[in-house]
Design a protein around this motif. Sequence first.
Motif, short mmCIF file in Angstrom:
data_model
loop_
_atom_site.label_atom_id
_atom_site.label_comp_id
_atom_site.label_asym_id
_atom_site.label_seq_id
_atom_site.Cartn_x
_atom_site.Cartn_y
_atom_site.Cartn_z
N LEU A 123 0.82 -1.20 0.00
CA LEU A 123 0.00 0.00 0.00
C LEU A 123 0.86 1.26 0.00
O LEU A 123 0.59 2.22 -0.74
CB LEU A 123 -0.93 -0.02 1.22
N ILE A 124 1.91 1.28 0.83
CA ILE A 124 2.78 2.46 0.89
C ILE A 124 3.51 2.66 -0.45
O ILE A 124 3.73 3.80 -0.88
CB ILE A 124 3.78 2.31 2.04
N THR A 125 3.86 1.55 -1.12
CA THR A 125 4.49 1.68 -2.44
C THR A 125 3.54 2.33 -3.43
O THR A 125 3.95 3.19 -4.23
CB THR A 125 4.91 0.29 -2.96
N LEU A 126 2.27 1.95 -3.38
CA LEU A 126 1.28 2.58 -4.24
C LEU A 126 1.18 4.08 -3.94
O LEU A 126 1.17 4.91 -4.87
CB LEU A 126 -0.08 1.91 -4.04
N LEU A 127 1.12 4.43 -2.67
CA LEU A 127 1.05 5.85 -2.30
C LEU A 127 2.31 6.59 -2.72
O LEU A 127 2.25 7.75 -3.16
CB LEU A 127 0.82 5.98 -0.79
N LYS A 128 3.45 5.93 -2.59
CA LYS A 128 4.71 6.56 -2.98
C LYS A 128 4.73 6.85 -4.48
O LYS A 128 5.17 7.93 -4.92
CB LYS A 128 5.87 5.65 -2.60
N LYS A 129 4.24 5.91 -5.27
CA LYS A 129 4.22 6.14 -6.72
C LYS A 129 3.25 7.25 -7.09
O LYS A 129 3.50 8.03 -8.01
CB LYS A 129 3.84 4.84 -7.43
N LEU A 130 2.14 7.31 -6.38
CA LEU A 130 1.21 8.42 -6.61
C LEU A 130 1.86 9.76 -6.26
O LEU A 130 1.64 10.77 -6.94
CB LEU A 130 -0.05 8.22 -5.78
N ALA A 131 2.67 9.77 -5.21
CA ALA A 131 3.34 11.00 -4.80
C ALA A 131 4.43 11.39 -5.79
O ALA A 131 4.60 12.57 -6.11
CB ALA A 131 3.94 10.83 -3.40
N VAL A 132 5.17 10.40 -6.29
CA VAL A 132 6.24 10.69 -7.25
C VAL A 132 5.67 11.30 -8.53
O VAL A 132 6.31 12.11 -9.19
CB VAL A 132 7.04 9.41 -7.56
#
Length: 611
Positions: A123-132
Amino acid sequence: MFNGYTGDFRINGKRRDLKAFKPNVAFITQDTSLQPYLSVKEAMHFAANLKIGTHMSPAAKRERVLSILVAIGMYENRNTHTGNLSGGQRKRLAIALELVNNPPVLVLDEPTSGLDSSTCNQLITLLKKLAVEGRNVICTIHQPSALTFSMFDHLYAIAEGQCIYAGGSQNLVPFLGALNLHCPESYNPADYLMEIATHDYDTEDERQVDKLIALMDNGRNDDYRQSKTARVAQLAAMRKVEQMMNSGLLTPVTAPIMSGGVGHCRQSFNFKPLTPINELSSRIWDSQMGCDDAKSDANCCKPKKKKKNKPTMSMPTLELDPAHLCKRENIYATPFYRQLSILLLRTFLLIWRDSSLTTMRFGIHLAIGLLIGFLYYGIGNDAANSMNNFRYVFYTIMFIMYCAFSGILVKFPVELPIVSREHFNRWYSLRAYYVAITLADLPIQIICSSLFIVPTYLMTRQPLEPWRFGMFFLIVFMTALVAQSIGLAVGAALSMNMGAILGPFFICPFLAFSGFFLQEKDAPVYLRWFFDVSFLKYSLDGAMLALFGYDRARLECNEMYCHLSRPKHILKDLDMVNANYQLAIFFMLGLLIMMRILAFYIMSFRLRLFR
């Protein structure tokens, strides 16, 4: 929270305009409540139709929904009901629902709560990609793992209401080292900071939290902001999770590519991990994407043109300039009638899927109706059973009223978490939701009332005059609607448990002064005004007038003597000689409107508390 402080809220140096800001922010609560009887694909389509305006074609909306489902690894579960999803899948779907209109700011409350370590990393990886990609992703997390912690761009830690650290996650250890607080190499820096915040390393002479607050200047110190070199560690953490996804240990997730959605052009599913955003919130720039050139001056509010700059490695910034907004209030993506039609469709679909509850309501009304019909069989024109006819009318009113009241009592408390999230994120207005649940329950209530009234009316052999039956059905049905309105107001004001316990007590005063237990002429003078405001008194008067009023012929008497064989004498003996059917209908209608308005404002107040 802000006692003793004054000032302005500013975004990127500009004073915040609430109407401009709210449509650009999606808030995802810790409790990811979803409609359990909708499939993943259906939930996404309802969200897209509510959150995206008419500037995007239905085909483009479907394409966007599919692209998001594929990107977050939910495409294989697209036909699964949300009630059957795992915790991690529900979290990802909750995020996907808010991504359909591509908001530039995502706020998540405890997104990793209740998830295991691998699902949390996913989940955090998904959020990180959205942030990037350029979105601003803000999370509140209490105990992040070391891998999760390394993905944060900026950390803001609070202890005792004050900031103890604000900066890049990679700079936390040097920051603590400057205060002679050395984090062990095998220790998670986040856990070490939490132990400091809970005073595990305090001495009798000094508190470590005070030292952190002083060095950080309560959040004003910018020396520990994330540096470019710190991104290397973040990319390494992301690559580690990517390896777990490639090996099959985790479901692959990535940030979806958002197409503009104009016209009917279609794009293949080509998901690059890090793709720059080409649009901001579709709510703000509706005119940019879907307005005709000829009408652009009159109906559109286009942002100011800016010179194109060469692409750089810096992150895109969110611009919310109130000058770009239309003069009118532009809060929801779809108009009221469109919201109402979509919510009605969703409500009817949920009622159809949750058929057990509806079938149970139908079955109870029919079964009790047959029981009462056999109990009072053939008494309708029997003068010796005049008072039993009165009891039949009273039981009919009470049964229909209590079933309608209890059926709606818990509806809003059960749906409050879902409605609060969807309304807060500007899916639809409260007015549209309120009208939708009102209209959706009307046919159900009509069927329930018919299943009870029709068999009992025929089996008790009441007058077979259509106009009398119509008057009787109308007054009983109006009673059910008033009871629903009272139940909706009580349910909106109280919690589900309190409503179920205290709800019937709100009906008791109306019941006591209904005229069944005590007639108005026999009541104390100072209490007689209660009869004038009891909707059950008007309901009972109207129902008895429908059966025994308007010059009904004399009842048959099969006994030696029947005291109440004339309908007029029956009404006089029951203190209903001055009753007025039209007055009863108008009173019930007025009370219905008043209680519906009251319930609406109570709901509005509850939703404001959520904000």
